[in-house]
Scaffold this motif. Structure first.
Motif, PDB file in Angstrom:
ATOM      1  N   PRO A  94      -6.002  -9.522   0.168  1.00  0.00           N
ATOM      2  CA  PRO A  94      -5.549  -8.954   1.619  1.00  0.00           C
ATOM      3  C   PRO A  94      -3.865  -8.375   1.505  1.00  0.00           C
ATOM      4  O   PRO A  94      -3.284  -9.545  -0.072  1.00  0.00           O
ATOM      5  N   VAL A  95      -3.524  -7.886   2.074  1.00  0.00           N
ATOM      6  CA  VAL A  95      -1.620  -7.881   1.747  1.00  0.00           C
ATOM      7  C   VAL A  95      -0.974  -8.663   2.291  1.00  0.00           C
ATOM      8  O   VAL A  95      -0.193  -9.168   1.240  1.00  0.00           O
ATOM      9  N   HIS A  96      -0.917 -10.062   2.842  1.00  0.00           N
ATOM     10  CA  HIS A  96      -0.993 -10.885   3.165  1.00  0.00           C
ATOM     11  C   HIS A  96      -0.934 -12.080   1.654  1.00  0.00           C
ATOM     12  O   HIS A  96      -0.238 -13.109   1.500  1.00  0.00           O
ATOM     13  N   THR A  97      -2.079 -11.836   0.881  1.00  0.00           N
ATOM     14  CA  THR A  97      -1.741 -13.019  -0.258  1.00  0.00           C
ATOM     15  C   THR A  97      -1.725 -12.084  -1.382  1.00  0.00           C
ATOM     16  O   THR A  97      -2.417 -12.302  -2.460  1.00  0.00           O
ATOM     17  N   ASP A  98      -1.459 -10.730  -1.754  1.00  0.00           N
ATOM     18  CA  ASP A  98      -1.970  -9.827  -3.254  1.00  0.00           C
ATOM     19  C   ASP A  98      -0.405  -9.912  -3.533  1.00  0.00           C
ATOM     20  O   ASP A  98       0.568 -10.286  -3.457  1.00  0.00           O
ATOM     21  N   ASP A  99      -0.138  -9.784  -4.866  1.00  0.00           N
ATOM     22  CA  ASP A  99       0.898 -10.203  -5.322  1.00  0.00           C
ATOM     23  C   ASP A  99       1.699  -8.284  -5.711  1.00  0.00           C
ATOM     24  O   ASP A  99       1.133  -7.156  -6.037  1.00  0.00           O
ATOM     25  N   PRO A 100       2.847  -8.596  -4.813  1.00  0.00           N
ATOM     26  CA  PRO A 100       3.775  -7.946  -4.913  1.00  0.00           C
ATOM     27  C   PRO A 100       3.588  -6.726  -6.330  1.00  0.00           C
ATOM     28  O   PRO A 100       3.954  -5.745  -5.727  1.00  0.00           O
ATOM     29  N   ASP A 101       4.084  -6.676  -7.191  1.00  0.00           N
ATOM     30  CA  ASP A 101       3.855  -6.626  -8.587  1.00  0.00           C
ATOM     31  C   ASP A 101       3.003  -5.269  -8.336  1.00  0.00           C
ATOM     32  O   ASP A 101       3.047  -4.501  -9.007  1.00  0.00           O
ATOM     33  N   ASN A 102       2.044  -5.799  -7.986  1.00  0.00           N
ATOM     34  CA  ASN A 102       0.619  -4.243  -7.750  1.00  0.00           C
ATOM     35  C   ASN A 102       1.325  -3.634  -6.658  1.00  0.00           C
ATOM     36  O   ASN A 102       0.948  -2.222  -6.992  1.00  0.00           O
ATOM     37  N   TRP A 103       1.982  -3.873  -6.061  1.00  0.00           N
ATOM     38  CA  TRP A 103       2.323  -2.709  -4.840  1.00  0.00           C
ATOM     39  C   TRP A 103       3.921  -2.010  -5.882  1.00  0.00           C
ATOM     40  O   TRP A 103       3.593  -0.683  -5.551  1.00  0.00           O
ATOM     41  N   ARG A 105       3.325  -1.180  -8.872  1.00  0.00           N
ATOM     42  CA  ARG A 105       2.708  -0.140  -9.740  1.00  0.00           C
ATOM     43  C   ARG A 105       2.518   0.567  -8.864  1.00  0.00           C
ATOM     44  O   ARG A 105       1.888   1.819  -9.531  1.00  0.00           O
ATOM     45  N   MET A 106       1.954   0.945  -7.616  1.00  0.00           N
ATOM     46  CA  MET A 106       1.083   1.640  -6.752  1.00  0.00           C
ATOM     47  C   MET A 106       2.310   2.425  -6.441  1.00  0.00           C
ATOM     48  O   MET A 106       2.099   3.354  -6.915  1.00  0.00           O
ATOM     49  N   LEU A 107       3.200   1.698  -5.649  1.00  0.00           N
ATOM     50  CA  LEU A 107       4.315   2.836  -5.247  1.00  0.00           C
ATOM     51  C   LEU A 107       5.021   3.744  -6.289  1.00  0.00           C
ATOM     52  O   LEU A 107       5.147   4.690  -6.237  1.00  0.00           O
TER      53      LEU A 107
END
Length: 252
Positions: A94-103, A105-107
């Motif tokens: 879920p977005v509220h528990t995901d690692d922002p580093d993943n965001w 990488r994708m962005l």
């Protein structure tokens, strides 16, 4: 002597990108194969020394992309077709528990990377009045599923960028297309599951997914249309899929 068309494929070291390289080579094109994994690119070049130019490129690095494309040999620097294929999914919570580093990488890969490469290639296409950009999106850009919030958002951004890009070059003779694959069996799931091959393989249990070559066939078909025809977008599913998470799994 007729000069063979030049195709630039990003993310060319595996999956859909590698399949696109093979498909364009089979049609008689020369291919600039761009990716981070240089060892795979060198093997590809060894197999096709006259028709493949390997280029080490991390699409997230704007300065690096600009430098790499500016350094292309003269015989390769007129790019007729750009396939913006590089992309990935990272994280699955879920977005509220995901690692922002993943965001990030994708962005940086799926959105900024596409823009970084396009911004180097499009101006010359517009200047000479010809060229074709084919962006690889995803069915995930058309719908959202649990655990895919940011990935789906990046692919939705690809769709918006593609449509806007088509409007921006209107009248120039440059064509802009998008291909949205559904489930394709590549290293995509392996990356998403951090190298856990068992978890990645389970994604395809009981399903016959698309192959990278299926998507490459669509890409080359789009590119082969006559100059007055642009295939704006194509959604491609395997027969066992009708949407994200909507799969017909057969019991073993």
């Amino acid at each position: 002597m007729t000069t063979l068309p030049v195709v630039l494929v990003t993310g060319a070291s595996s999956g859909i990108g590698r399949a696109c390289v093979d498909a364009f080579l089979a049609q008689g094109a020369r291919v600039i194969a761009a990716a981070r994994r240089v060892d795979r690119l060198e093997l590809l070049h060894d197999e096709n020394p006259n028709t493949v130019l390997p280029v080490a490129m991390d699409v997230r690095d704007r300065a690096g992309v600009t430098a790499a494309l500016a350094a292309l040999p003269e015989a390769w620097n007129t790019i007729d077709i750009l396939v913006n294929n590089a992309g990935l999914a990272a994280g699955r919570g879920p977005v509220h528990t995901d690692d922002p580093d993943n965001w990030d990488r994708m962005l940086d890969t799926n959105v900024r990377g596409l823009l970084n490469v396009s911004s180097c290639v499009l101006p010359r296409m517009v200047e000479r009045g010809s060229g074709h950009v084919i962006n690889i999106g995803s069915n995930a850009g058309r719908e959202v599923y649990p655990g895919g919030t940011v990935y789906c958002a990046t692919k939705a951004a690809v769709e918006r960028i593609t449509r806007g890009m088509r409007m921006d070059v209107l009248g120039s003779g440059v064509r802009i297309s998008q291909v949205d694959p559904g489930m394709v069996q590549t290293e995509f799931s392996l990356v998403r599951f951090d190298g856990d091959s068992s978890a990645a393989d389970a994604v395809y249990d009981g399903v016959t997914p698309l192959l990278p070559s299926d998507i490459a066939e669509v890409v080359t078909w789009i590119a082969s249309r006559p100059p007055h025809v642009v295939i704006a977008d194509v959604l491609v599913y395997p027969t066992d899929q009708a949407g994200s998470g909507k799969l017909a799994r057969r019991k073993s």
